[in-house]
Design a protein around this motif. Structure first.
Motif, PDB file in Angstrom:
ATOM      1  N   ARG A 159       0.834  -1.204   0.000  1.00  0.00           N
ATOM      2  CA  ARG A 159       0.000   0.000   0.000  1.00  0.00           C
ATOM      3  C   ARG A 159       0.868   1.254   0.000  1.00  0.00           C
ATOM      4  O   ARG A 159       0.607   2.211  -0.735  1.00  0.00           O
ATOM      5  CB  ARG A 159      -0.929  -0.013   1.212  1.00  0.00           C
ATOM      6  N   HIS A 160       1.907   1.238   0.804  1.00  0.00           N
ATOM      7  CA  HIS A 160       2.819   2.384   0.831  1.00  0.00           C
ATOM      8  C   HIS A 160       3.467   2.585  -0.534  1.00  0.00           C
ATOM      9  O   HIS A 160       3.582   3.725  -1.027  1.00  0.00           O
ATOM     10  CB  HIS A 160       3.899   2.174   1.898  1.00  0.00           C
ATOM     11  N   GLN A 163       0.996   4.050  -3.076  1.00  0.00           N
ATOM     12  CA  GLN A 163       0.786   5.476  -2.831  1.00  0.00           C
ATOM     13  C   GLN A 163       1.966   6.287  -3.359  1.00  0.00           C
ATOM     14  O   GLN A 163       1.793   7.399  -3.877  1.00  0.00           O
ATOM     15  CB  GLN A 163       0.586   5.714  -1.336  1.00  0.00           C
ATOM     16  N   GLU A 164       3.149   5.720  -3.248  1.00  0.00           N
ATOM     17  CA  GLU A 164       4.337   6.377  -3.788  1.00  0.00           C
ATOM     18  C   GLU A 164       4.243   6.488  -5.308  1.00  0.00           C
ATOM     19  O   GLU A 164       4.574   7.532  -5.887  1.00  0.00           O
ATOM     20  CB  GLU A 164       5.580   5.584  -3.370  1.00  0.00           C
ATOM     21  N   GLU A 166       1.499   6.575  -7.052  1.00  0.00           N
ATOM     22  CA  GLU A 166       0.470   7.584  -7.343  1.00  0.00           C
ATOM     23  C   GLU A 166       1.063   8.985  -7.289  1.00  0.00           C
ATOM     24  O   GLU A 166       0.806   9.824  -8.159  1.00  0.00           O
ATOM     25  CB  GLU A 166      -0.683   7.443  -6.353  1.00  0.00           C
ATOM     26  N   SER A 167       1.883   9.248  -6.274  1.00  0.00           N
ATOM     27  CA  SER A 167       2.524  10.553  -6.143  1.00  0.00           C
ATOM     28  C   SER A 167       3.489  10.814  -7.292  1.00  0.00           C
ATOM     29  O   SER A 167       3.564  11.931  -7.823  1.00  0.00           O
ATOM     30  CB  SER A 167       3.259  10.619  -4.801  1.00  0.00           C
ATOM     31  N   ARG A 177      -2.819   8.905 -15.463  1.00  0.00           N
ATOM     32  CA  ARG A 177      -2.723   7.823 -14.482  1.00  0.00           C
ATOM     33  C   ARG A 177      -2.709   6.459 -15.170  1.00  0.00           C
ATOM     34  O   ARG A 177      -3.008   5.437 -14.552  1.00  0.00           O
ATOM     35  CB  ARG A 177      -3.888   7.910 -13.488  1.00  0.00           C
ATOM     36  N   GLU A 191      -3.376  -3.050  -4.822  1.00  0.00           N
ATOM     37  CA  GLU A 191      -3.283  -1.727  -4.214  1.00  0.00           C
ATOM     38  C   GLU A 191      -3.301  -0.630  -5.276  1.00  0.00           C
ATOM     39  O   GLU A 191      -3.867   0.445  -5.059  1.00  0.00           O
ATOM     40  CB  GLU A 191      -2.026  -1.624  -3.354  1.00  0.00           C
ATOM     41  N   ARG A 194      -6.839  -0.281  -6.238  1.00  0.00           N
ATOM     42  CA  ARG A 194      -7.588   0.410  -5.197  1.00  0.00           C
ATOM     43  C   ARG A 194      -7.486   1.925  -5.341  1.00  0.00           C
ATOM     44  O   ARG A 194      -8.421   2.664  -4.999  1.00  0.00           O
ATOM     45  CB  ARG A 194      -7.091  -0.032  -3.821  1.00  0.00           C
ATOM     46  N   LEU A 195      -6.369   2.389  -5.866  1.00  0.00           N
ATOM     47  CA  LEU A 195      -6.147   3.820  -6.085  1.00  0.00           C
ATOM     48  C   LEU A 195      -6.647   4.282  -7.456  1.00  0.00           C
ATOM     49  O   LEU A 195      -6.440   5.438  -7.841  1.00  0.00           O
ATOM     50  CB  LEU A 195      -4.659   4.138  -5.958  1.00  0.00           C
TER      51      LEU A 195
END
Length: 446
Positions: A159-160, A163-164, A166-167, A177, A191, A194-195
């Motif tokens: 998950r971390h 998120q990285e 995505e950033s 995206r 994950e 999920r984003l």
């Protein structure tokens, strides 16, 4: 065996001696005994120079490869590509780190944006391994989220990382995206889903990027093949009655490493009755006078370039039997014909249709492909036999700069022996060039 690779020197492929002096090696890498970067040894450079071969310009080769990836991303309107396959990471960055271990432990990753920005996640405390590569703009850690590494915290780490990503997409790809992926642990994909990051097939992107070689990649391939053929000559010298298959196969490994080669993907070497059927790997069998010995190098040599050559030769000084000569002749004629038909612009199906058919008795044990691409390993495309065209064939066109391995296995079901032959070629503007120089066996072609 009197063949010597040093008889093939060509005056139009000579190393510039000025690149041997001073602070740099012929490929532009630092001439430092303690350098971190892996690469060819002086033994390899000296042999290549004697052969009149040009070492690749590594900086130019790396820039070319990055542009190939960027072009494929832009064609598909992708924001970037996320790579876990160590060979794709090698292509994008030219960085290496425990390549075989990483194939089954996804501890490295690489992001390439459509603008060419490269971020590399390496194994812990390994930033120094990539310090010599200016195209890698950022070095990070934390791409490991497989159970051995992260246990019951795998979802947390994945998950971390998602998120990285995505950033990173927001920073380097704007509102795009759309992300290509080659391989990823299931939890990582979930994950990203999920984003709501839209994912696409990154293997297609990378296989097509890698398919067309520039001059530097072809020079690197010539060098890798030359080192492999020198090792093969030493193998053939060791192929004497009383040696084991493993004794002979070990020579190829040792000589590859001596020259700065990296690893061998398989251990496809067999002798006598073990040559039929194919795909038996080397073992403790003692070879006998008058037997055939067949092998496929599948060797990742200097610069990480695959040298994929197959040969079959006699053990000892016995006169070949009529059946051994027949098998060898069928295999030899097969690959010679299938090379001679190659022209840029041919579709893969046209190559299949124009190829020579194996005699019916050998079709059941035919090799999986008539020919396949090659670069850092076996690569796109796979060109099938007529028998496999409907079930496995796919569309595509031969282009200049494609490297192909043209091969054949010839052995009848329940036959006593079999023959494996393979040459590595490059498609040119007008046809093809055979990059392989290792001789075939005159005694088996009589």
């Amino acid at each position: 065996m009197n063949w010597s690779p040093f008889s093939i020197a060509s005056s139009n492929r000579k190393i510039d001696p000025t690149r041997r002096r001073g602070a740099f090696k012929p490929d532009g890498s630092p001439n430092e005994n303690d350098r971190v970067e892996i690469g060819p040894t002086d033994l390899a450079f000296n042999e290549w120079e004697a052969l009149g071969l040009i070492a690749p310009d590594l900086a130019r080769m790396r820039e070319y490869r990055l542009q190939r990836i960027v072009n494929e991303l832009r064609k598909r309107d992708l924001g970037g590509i996320l790579l876990f396959d160590p060979l794709n990471i090698r292509y994008a960055t030219d960085s290496t780190n425990m390549q075989l271990w990483i194939t089954h432990n996804s501890a490295r990753a690489c992001f390439v944006s459509a603008s060419g920005h490269i971020i590399l996640w390496d194994f812990h405390n390994c930033d120094h391994l990539t310090a010599h590569l200016p195209l890698v703009k950022e070095l990070r850690g934390g791409a490991s989220f497989f159970y051995f590494e992260t246990g019951d915290r795998t979802t947390e780490h994945a998950r971390h990382f998602a998120q990285e990503i995505e950033s990173i997409l927001k920073e380097h790809s704007g509102n795009n995206r759309r992300l290509a992926l080659d391989k990823i642990e299931i939890v990582g994909l979930r994950e990203l889903d999920r984003l709501n990051i839209e994912t696409f097939d990154g293997q297609e992107v990378m296989e097509l990027a890698r398919a067309i070689k520039n001059e530097d990649e072809i020079n690197a391939m010539r060098c890798s093949l030359a080192s492999t053929e020198i090792a093969m000559a030493k193998m053939q010298q060791a192929s004497v009655p009383g040696a084991t298959e493993n004794d002979i196969w070990a020579v190829l490994h040792a000589e590859n490493i001596k020259r700065g080669g990296e690893w061998i993907e398989c251990r496809l070497l067999s002798s006598g009755p073990r040559t039929n059927p194919w795909f038996q790997e080397s073992g403790p069998r003692v070879v006998q006078n008058g037997e055939l010995l067949a092998f496929d190098t599948d060797l990742v040599g200097p610069y990480g370039i695959c040298a994929d050559i197959s040969r079959t030769w006699m053990i000892g000084d016995a006169e070949p039997t009529a059946e051994q000569r027949r098998l060898y002749r069928v295999a030899y004629d097969h690959i010679q014909h299938n090379m001679e038909i190659l022209r840029p612009g041919m579709t893969f199906e046209e190559v299949t249709r124009a190829g020579v058919r194996l005699p019916e008795e050998f079709r059941a044990q035919r090799y999986g492909v008539m020919m396949h691409g090659v670069g850092l390993c076996d690569e796109y495309p796979s060109i099938r036999y007529p028998e496999d065209l409907e079930g496995h064939g796919y569309s595509g066109v031969l282009e200049p700069g494609m490297a192909l391995c043209v091969e054949a296995y010839v052995g009848a079901v329940d036959g006593k022996e079999g023959v494996k032959l393979e040459d590595q070629v490059i498609i040119t503007e007008n046809g093809f060039e055979n990059l392989t120089t290792y001789p075939f066996e005159e005694a088996l072609l009589k």
